[in-house]
Design a protein around this motif. Structure first.
Motif: not given
Length: 145
Positions: A5, A32, A35
């Motif tokens: 990320v 992060a 994701e």
């Protein structure tokens, strides 16, 4: 290349010293991790299908250097353990252009029942997803595009 990320440090994330305030790393870690789960599991909401959620029970961060407003930071994420009822993610923060080490973090999350919040076993499908190789995937919030 590991799952990454990429973020750009925003002005409001910095303290009076002009560097990212330490508590903001928790925000970066959460972003992060979410994701990473989106790529490896198809999203955090897959847990809902199993009537589960996950709770962070441990978060550690070690700083090596600092970053400032408008710096670009790469955050790599990988699963280091997927156990019976918990999983552990490791994150490494590096300044994008120099690749200077900034920080490293580890979070431990426990799988819980969504209603009772009691600890539950990690379903095999989720365990396999957490261990799935997400290398090469890049989520870019920096605007470098």
């Amino acid at each position: 290349m590991p799952f990454t990320v990429v973020i750009r440090v925003r002005y409001d994330e910095c303290d009076q010293q002009g560097v990212v305030f330490n508590a903001r790393y928790g925000d970066y870690i959460n972003t992060a991790a979410l994701e990473f789960l989106r790529v490896t599991l198809g999203g955090h909401n897959i847990l809902e299908a199993f009537d589960l959620d996950s709770q962070t029970v441990r978060m550690t961060t070690e700083w090596r250097s600092s970053v400032k407003y408008d710096d670009i930071v790469d955050i790599t994420v990988e699963t280091v353990r997927a156990g019976n009822s918990s999983y552990t993610l490791e994150m490494r923060f590096r300044e994008h252009f120099s690749q200077r080490a900034v920080a490293s973090s580890e979070i431990v999350c426990v799988m819980v029942d969504r209603t009772s919040l009691q600890k539950r076993q990690v379903p095999e499908e989720i365990r396999k997803g957490l261990l799935r190789n997400a290398s090469g995937a890049i989520i870019d919030y920096s605007g470098l595009g």
